[in-house]
Write a protein that holds these residues in place. Structure first.
Motif, mmCIF file in Angstrom:
data_model
loop_
_atom_site.group_PDB
_atom_site.id
_atom_site.type_symbol
_atom_site.label_atom_id
_atom_site.label_comp_id
_atom_site.label_asym_id
_atom_site.label_seq_id
_atom_site.Cartn_x
_atom_site.Cartn_y
_atom_site.Cartn_z
ATOM 1 N N GLY A 1 -34.062 52.768 -44.159
ATOM 2 C CA GLY A 1 -34.907 51.941 -43.297
ATOM 3 C C GLY A 1 -36.159 52.691 -42.893
ATOM 4 O O GLY A 1 -36.198 53.926 -42.852
ATOM 5 N N LYS B 1 -38.221 52.249 -39.942
ATOM 6 C CA LYS B 1 -38.698 52.394 -38.572
ATOM 7 C C LYS B 1 -38.638 53.832 -38.068
ATOM 8 O O LYS B 1 -39.646 54.387 -37.615
ATOM 9 C CB LYS B 1 -37.904 51.483 -37.636
ATOM 10 C CG LYS B 1 -38.429 51.529 -36.200
ATOM 11 C CD LYS B 1 -37.953 50.386 -35.356
ATOM 12 C CE LYS B 1 -38.620 50.421 -33.986
ATOM 13 N NZ LYS B 1 -38.256 49.270 -33.136
ATOM 14 N N ASN C 1 -40.630 43.668 -47.450
ATOM 15 C CA ASN C 1 -39.707 43.022 -46.513
ATOM 16 C C ASN C 1 -40.366 41.932 -45.677
ATOM 17 O O ASN C 1 -39.700 40.969 -45.269
ATOM 18 C CB ASN C 1 -39.109 44.066 -45.564
ATOM 19 C CG ASN C 1 -38.162 45.015 -46.265
ATOM 20 O OD1 ASN C 1 -37.623 44.708 -47.328
ATOM 21 N ND2 ASN C 1 -37.971 46.184 -45.689
ATOM 22 N N TRP C 2 -41.661 42.070 -45.395
ATOM 23 C CA TRP C 2 -42.307 41.203 -44.413
ATOM 24 C C TRP C 2 -43.330 40.233 -44.992
ATOM 25 O O TRP C 2 -43.661 39.239 -44.350
ATOM 26 C CB TRP C 2 -42.990 42.048 -43.336
ATOM 27 C CG TRP C 2 -42.057 42.491 -42.255
ATOM 28 C CD1 TRP C 2 -41.445 43.702 -42.139
ATOM 29 C CD2 TRP C 2 -41.623 41.716 -41.134
ATOM 30 N NE1 TRP C 2 -40.647 43.736 -41.026
ATOM 31 C CE2 TRP C 2 -40.736 42.528 -40.375
ATOM 32 C CE3 TRP C 2 -41.882 40.424 -40.695
ATOM 33 C CZ2 TRP C 2 -40.131 42.085 -39.210
ATOM 34 C CZ3 TRP C 2 -41.277 39.980 -39.524
ATOM 35 C CH2 TRP C 2 -40.406 40.808 -38.798
ATOM 36 N N HIS D 1 -40.363 46.614 -36.838
ATOM 37 C CA HIS D 1 -39.020 46.268 -37.316
ATOM 38 C C HIS D 1 -38.950 46.479 -38.820
ATOM 39 O O HIS D 1 -39.936 46.253 -39.541
ATOM 40 C CB HIS D 1 -38.672 44.820 -36.983
ATOM 41 C CG HIS D 1 -38.664 44.522 -35.511
ATOM 42 N ND1 HIS D 1 -37.651 44.919 -34.673
ATOM 43 C CD2 HIS D 1 -39.580 43.873 -34.727
ATOM 44 C CE1 HIS D 1 -37.913 44.521 -33.437
ATOM 45 N NE2 HIS D 1 -39.088 43.895 -33.435
ATOM 46 N N ASN D 2 -37.785 46.888 -39.295
ATOM 47 C CA ASN D 2 -37.586 47.104 -40.729
ATOM 48 C C ASN D 2 -37.697 45.802 -41.511
ATOM 49 O O ASN D 2 -38.353 45.737 -42.547
ATOM 50 C CB ASN D 2 -36.222 47.740 -40.994
ATOM 51 C CG ASN D 2 -36.136 49.164 -40.494
ATOM 52 O OD1 ASN D 2 -37.090 49.922 -40.594
ATOM 53 N ND2 ASN D 2 -34.993 49.522 -39.940
ATOM 54 N N THR D 3 -37.020 44.767 -41.042
ATOM 55 C CA THR D 3 -36.950 43.494 -41.740
ATOM 56 C C THR D 3 -37.017 42.351 -40.729
ATOM 57 O O THR D 3 -36.801 42.568 -39.526
ATOM 58 C CB THR D 3 -35.638 43.363 -42.535
ATOM 59 O OG1 THR D 3 -34.539 43.335 -41.607
ATOM 60 C CG2 THR D 3 -35.457 44.533 -43.502
ATOM 61 N N ALA E 1 -34.809 40.222 -40.242
ATOM 62 C CA ALA E 1 -33.478 40.101 -39.644
ATOM 63 C C ALA E 1 -33.313 40.997 -38.427
ATOM 64 O O ALA E 1 -32.466 40.736 -37.564
ATOM 65 C CB ALA E 1 -32.407 40.428 -40.689
ATOM 66 N N ASP E 2 -34.116 42.061 -38.337
ATOM 67 C CA ASP E 2 -34.021 42.998 -37.211
ATOM 68 C C ASP E 2 -34.838 42.556 -36.002
ATOM 69 O O ASP E 2 -34.708 43.136 -34.926
ATOM 70 C CB ASP E 2 -34.500 44.387 -37.646
ATOM 71 C CG ASP E 2 -33.614 44.995 -38.716
ATOM 72 O OD1 ASP E 2 -32.406 44.696 -38.716
ATOM 73 O OD2 ASP E 2 -34.141 45.756 -39.550
ATOM 74 N N ASP E 3 -35.683 41.558 -36.183
ATOM 75 C CA ASP E 3 -36.567 41.095 -35.105
ATOM 76 C C ASP E 3 -35.896 39.947 -34.359
ATOM 77 O O ASP E 3 -35.748 38.836 -34.891
ATOM 78 C CB ASP E 3 -37.905 40.646 -35.704
ATOM 79 C CG ASP E 3 -38.953 40.371 -34.632
ATOM 80 O OD1 ASP E 3 -38.587 40.300 -33.434
ATOM 81 O OD2 ASP E 3 -40.133 40.223 -34.994
ATOM 82 N N LYS E 4 -35.517 40.192 -33.120
ATOM 83 C CA LYS E 4 -34.822 39.176 -32.328
ATOM 84 C C LYS E 4 -35.756 38.065 -31.855
ATOM 85 O O LYS E 4 -35.288 36.999 -31.438
ATOM 86 C CB LYS E 4 -34.155 39.835 -31.118
ATOM 87 C CG LYS E 4 -33.072 40.837 -31.486
ATOM 88 C CD LYS E 4 -32.458 41.463 -30.244
ATOM 89 C CE LYS E 4 -31.380 42.463 -30.628
ATOM 90 N NZ LYS E 4 -30.761 43.111 -29.427
ATOM 91 N N ARG F 1 -38.563 33.161 -40.306
ATOM 92 C CA ARG F 1 -37.683 34.052 -41.071
ATOM 93 C C ARG F 1 -37.352 33.446 -42.432
ATOM 94 O O ARG F 1 -37.368 34.142 -43.447
ATOM 95 C CB ARG F 1 -36.406 34.323 -40.286
ATOM 96 C CG ARG F 1 -35.446 35.253 -41.021
ATOM 97 C CD ARG F 1 -34.225 35.572 -40.209
ATOM 98 N NE ARG F 1 -33.266 36.310 -41.018
ATOM 99 C CZ ARG F 1 -32.049 36.631 -40.621
ATOM 100 N NH1 ARG F 1 -31.630 36.300 -39.409
ATOM 101 N NH2 ARG F 1 -31.238 37.299 -41.416
#
Length: 303
Positions: free
Chosen positions: A97, A99, A152-153, A214-216, A218-221, A228
């Motif tokens: 990852g 970050k 990823n983004w 954030h890495n991906t 999915a990691d961003d709340k 997404r």
């Protein structure tokens, strides 16, 4: 169907709004590129002031004209560290990852940018070279981390635009750093301030990255479900979920096109960085024209 509910046959709609979570990551990547290339370019201009035998009467900084014969080796030292961790960094970013790795690497590069004046005063030109080698080693993680983050983004439909904006920071960071450093070097506080400035900007970026990076998706709340889905659609296939694909090292090192691209890239970089590092010295020694004077002339013409 993936865990995000992405249908492979029905593309999701682009999320409404002009600004989303992906744009926050885009801004962070752009900021990393600008600050990193600014840190690289600072010494190219500052070295003219560092080795100058002439200083302002009210100057609060030292110069080291005895380093003149070591100028080129000082300028090249950044790349000694930079070249060491490129492949290694890409593997870490892929498997562990981005970050934490990105934050540590940029922190190291920023701290040792700030320390250049101190190491130069205490240890001589060898201290400056040591800082630049370590700074280069830290920045060796920059492009591998950016490549991973973009994969990823950046949605498939926006990948070219995202990549273009992020990598435009390379030129922008360099173009801004050179005249800014020239102007700072002509002040009473002089060339050390330019290292404090760009090292400090790097530290500010690290803090922003820790808070918002954030890495991906999915990691961003805070990311919306629609955004997404828009980002992840097309990035993975059903059979790829949860799987890691090994790097095809044998295919890479037995590929003739790979070596052709490698040779072309090495030649382009050698020419570009030689031109960039020597331009300030050429202007000062051959043209007898400093970057600060150019700025003042342009300001007079604009008024």
């Amino acid at each position: 169907m993936s865990e995000c509910g992405i249908g492979l046959d029905i593309p999701p709609k682009k999320p409404a709004g002009l600004f989303g979570a992906r744009h926050v990551q885009l801004m962070l990547m752009f900021g990393a590129t600008i600050s990193s290339f600014g840190m690289r370019a600072v010494l190219n201009v500052a070295i003219v002031a560092i080795i100058s035998p002439h200083t302002r009467e009210d100057a609060e900084f030292a110069t080291y004209p005895e380093w003149s014969e070591k100028k080129n080796i000082i300028l090249s030292s950044f790349f000694w560290g930079y070249i060491c961790f490129q492949v290694f960094a890409s593997q870490l970013a892929k498997n562990l990852g981005v970050k934490v790795i990105f934050a540590i690497a940029m922190s190291i590069a920023s701290i040792f940018t700030i320390l250049v004046p101190f190491f130069g005063e205490e240890l001589g030109y060898g201290g400056v070279m040591a800082c630049r080698v370590i700074q280069g080693a830290g920045q060796g993680f920059l492009l591998p981390c950016l490549h991973t983050l973009l994969s990823n983004w950046a949605p498939i439909a926006e990948r070219a635009k995202f990549g273009g904006l992020v990598y435009a920071g390379q030129a922008l960071g360099t173009v801004v750093a050179m005249p800014v450093t020239g102007a700072i070097a002509d002040t009473r506080l002089g060339w050390p301030v330019s290292f404090y400035l760009y090292g400090g900007l790097g530290i500010v970026w690290v803090l922003c990255w820790i808070a918002f990076g954030h890495n991906t998706p999915a990691d961003d709340k805070n990311i919306s479900t629609a955004e997404r889905k828009w980002i992840e659609y097309g990035l993975v296939q059903e059979d790829d979920v949860g799987q890691k694909h090994p790097t095809p090292w044998k295919s890479i090192f037995t590929s003739v096109p790979f070596y052709a691209i490698l040779a072309a890239h090495c030649g382009q970089n050698w020419g570009f960085w030689t031109l960039l590092t020597e331009t300030p010295t050429y202007m000062e020694k051959i043209l007898k024209f400093s970057i600060t004077k150019v700025i003042k002339i342009l300001e007079k013409k604009s008024t």
